[in-house]
Motif scaffolding. Structure first.
Motif, PDB file in Angstrom:
ATOM      1  N   LEU A  39       0.835  -1.214   0.000  1.00  0.00           N
ATOM      2  CA  LEU A  39       0.000   0.000   0.000  1.00  0.00           C
ATOM      3  C   LEU A  39       0.862   1.252   0.000  1.00  0.00           C
ATOM      4  O   LEU A  39       1.951   1.270   0.568  1.00  0.00           O
ATOM      5  N   THR A  40       0.340   2.284  -0.615  1.00  0.00           N
ATOM      6  CA  THR A  40       1.027   3.564  -0.604  1.00  0.00           C
ATOM      7  C   THR A  40       0.196   4.575   0.182  1.00  0.00           C
ATOM      8  O   THR A  40      -1.018   4.455   0.290  1.00  0.00           O
ATOM      9  N   PHE A  41       0.888   5.550   0.721  1.00  0.00           N
ATOM     10  CA  PHE A  41       0.247   6.635   1.453  1.00  0.00           C
ATOM     11  C   PHE A  41      -0.244   7.654   0.435  1.00  0.00           C
ATOM     12  O   PHE A  41       0.037   7.542  -0.756  1.00  0.00           O
ATOM     13  N   PHE A  42      -0.966   8.668   0.880  1.00  0.00           N
ATOM     14  CA  PHE A  42      -1.502   9.641  -0.077  1.00  0.00           C
ATOM     15  C   PHE A  42      -0.414  10.401  -0.835  1.00  0.00           C
ATOM     16  O   PHE A  42      -0.668  10.990  -1.871  1.00  0.00           O
ATOM     17  N   ASP A  43       0.834  10.360  -0.326  1.00  0.00           N
ATOM     18  CA  ASP A  43       1.942  11.017  -1.027  1.00  0.00           C
ATOM     19  C   ASP A  43       2.532  10.148  -2.141  1.00  0.00           C
ATOM     20  O   ASP A  43       3.471  10.552  -2.817  1.00  0.00           O
ATOM     21  N   GLY A  44       1.969   8.948  -2.319  1.00  0.00           N
ATOM     22  CA  GLY A  44       2.424   8.049  -3.369  1.00  0.00           C
ATOM     23  C   GLY A  44       3.595   7.166  -2.970  1.00  0.00           C
ATOM     24  O   GLY A  44       4.005   6.300  -3.734  1.00  0.00           O
ATOM     25  N   ARG A  45       4.120   7.360  -1.783  1.00  0.00           N
ATOM     26  CA  ARG A  45       5.237   6.538  -1.301  1.00  0.00           C
ATOM     27  C   ARG A  45       4.694   5.362  -0.485  1.00  0.00           C
ATOM     28  O   ARG A  45       3.604   5.438   0.075  1.00  0.00           O
ATOM     29  N   PRO A  46       5.488   4.275  -0.402  1.00  0.00           N
ATOM     30  CA  PRO A  46       5.042   3.124   0.403  1.00  0.00           C
ATOM     31  C   PRO A  46       4.734   3.527   1.841  1.00  0.00           C
ATOM     32  O   PRO A  46       5.372   4.436   2.390  1.00  0.00           O
ATOM     33  N   LEU A  47       3.778   2.830   2.430  1.00  0.00           N
ATOM     34  CA  LEU A  47       3.426   3.096   3.818  1.00  0.00           C
ATOM     35  C   LEU A  47       4.642   2.861   4.718  1.00  0.00           C
ATOM     36  O   LEU A  47       5.047   3.740   5.475  1.00  0.00           O
ATOM     37  N   PHE A  48       5.240   1.658   4.641  1.00  0.00           N
ATOM     38  CA  PHE A  48       6.438   1.306   5.406  1.00  0.00           C
ATOM     39  C   PHE A  48       7.589   0.892   4.502  1.00  0.00           C
ATOM     40  O   PHE A  48       8.734   1.128   4.816  1.00  0.00           O
ATOM     41  N   GLY A  49       7.296   0.193   3.427  1.00  0.00           N
ATOM     42  CA  GLY A  49       8.317  -0.309   2.518  1.00  0.00           C
ATOM     43  C   GLY A  49       8.459  -1.817   2.614  1.00  0.00           C
ATOM     44  O   GLY A  49       7.960  -2.449   3.547  1.00  0.00           O
ATOM     45  N   PRO A  50       9.166  -2.412   1.667  1.00  0.00           N
ATOM     46  CA  PRO A  50       9.252  -3.871   1.574  1.00  0.00           C
ATOM     47  C   PRO A  50      10.086  -4.542   2.655  1.00  0.00           C
ATOM     48  O   PRO A  50       9.960  -5.744   2.883  1.00  0.00           O
ATOM     49  N   SER A  51      10.927  -3.788   3.348  1.00  0.00           N
ATOM     50  CA  SER A  51      11.780  -4.416   4.364  1.00  0.00           C
ATOM     51  C   SER A  51      11.062  -4.633   5.693  1.00  0.00           C
ATOM     52  O   SER A  51      11.584  -5.319   6.568  1.00  0.00           O
ATOM     53  N   LYS A  52       9.870  -4.079   5.851  1.00  0.00           N
ATOM     54  CA  LYS A  52       9.080  -4.293   7.067  1.00  0.00           C
ATOM     55  C   LYS A  52       8.090  -5.419   6.785  1.00  0.00           C
ATOM     56  O   LYS A  52       7.102  -5.237   6.087  1.00  0.00           O
ATOM     57  N   THR A  53       8.414  -6.595   7.331  1.00  0.00           N
ATOM     58  CA  THR A  53       7.636  -7.788   6.996  1.00  0.00           C
ATOM     59  C   THR A  53       6.870  -8.341   8.198  1.00  0.00           C
ATOM     60  O   THR A  53       7.257  -8.123   9.352  1.00  0.00           O
TER      61      THR A  53
END
Length: 162
Positions: A39-53
């Motif tokens: 998922l992305t935040f409203f700024d278009g960037r990932p919420l946390f990123g792929p390294s947070k599993t």
């Protein structure tokens, strides 16, 4: 100042924050489902990123809960410490994504403070930590995490030397 309580807290912090790094090396991409599911935040960037599993969080809580009785604490104290450390890690990751830092990049202070302060506050009653104990714990974690990260990097357990 209670040295034994600070030592117990440092062990919990090390288990909670180190377990996801070790799990990544042991399991590689197996079970590495991103917590934010892409998922992305409203700024278009990932919420946390792929390294947070999910794997990192589950293993952190499990290992820290299992480790707590080995140092004379109830398993629940370990679980609380790990959950708070992971919450701190997710907060710093969220902020780093907003600041456009790449995943797994270093942000000195932002990477150490939430991961140590939140669990120390969450466990203050169980460990009878004072404000001074918490400040010492945050300082020890800050310095120790930088040193340990370099050691883990040299041992090929961490991808970056921070």
């Amino acid at each position: 100042m209670d040295i034994s309580a600070i030592l117990q807290a440092m062990i919990l912090l090390t288990l909670a924050n180190g377990t996801p790094v070790v799990a990544k090396k042991v399991f590689g991409q197996s079970f590495a489902l991103p917590l934010d599911a892409g998922l992305t935040f409203f700024d278009g960037r990932p919420l946390f990123g792929p390294s947070k599993t999910i794997r990192g969080i589950v293993f952190s809580v499990l290992v820290t809960a299992l480790g707590a009785p080995l140092i004379g604490l109830d398993w629940s104290v370990g679980a609380i410490a790990a959950a708070a450390a992971m919450a701190g890690d997710l907060c710093s990751s969220f902020v780093k994504r907003r600041l456009n830092f790449p995943p797994s990049s270093q942000a000195l202070g932002l990477d150490q403070l939430p991961e140590s302060l939140l669990p120390l506050l969450a466990c203050r009653a169980a460990l009878s930590l004072t404000a001074v104990d918490i400040a010492i714990g945050v300082g020890l974690f800050f310095v120790g995490e930088l040193i340990l990260s370099w050691i883990l990097y040299r041992a090929h357990l961490r991808d970056e030397p921070y």
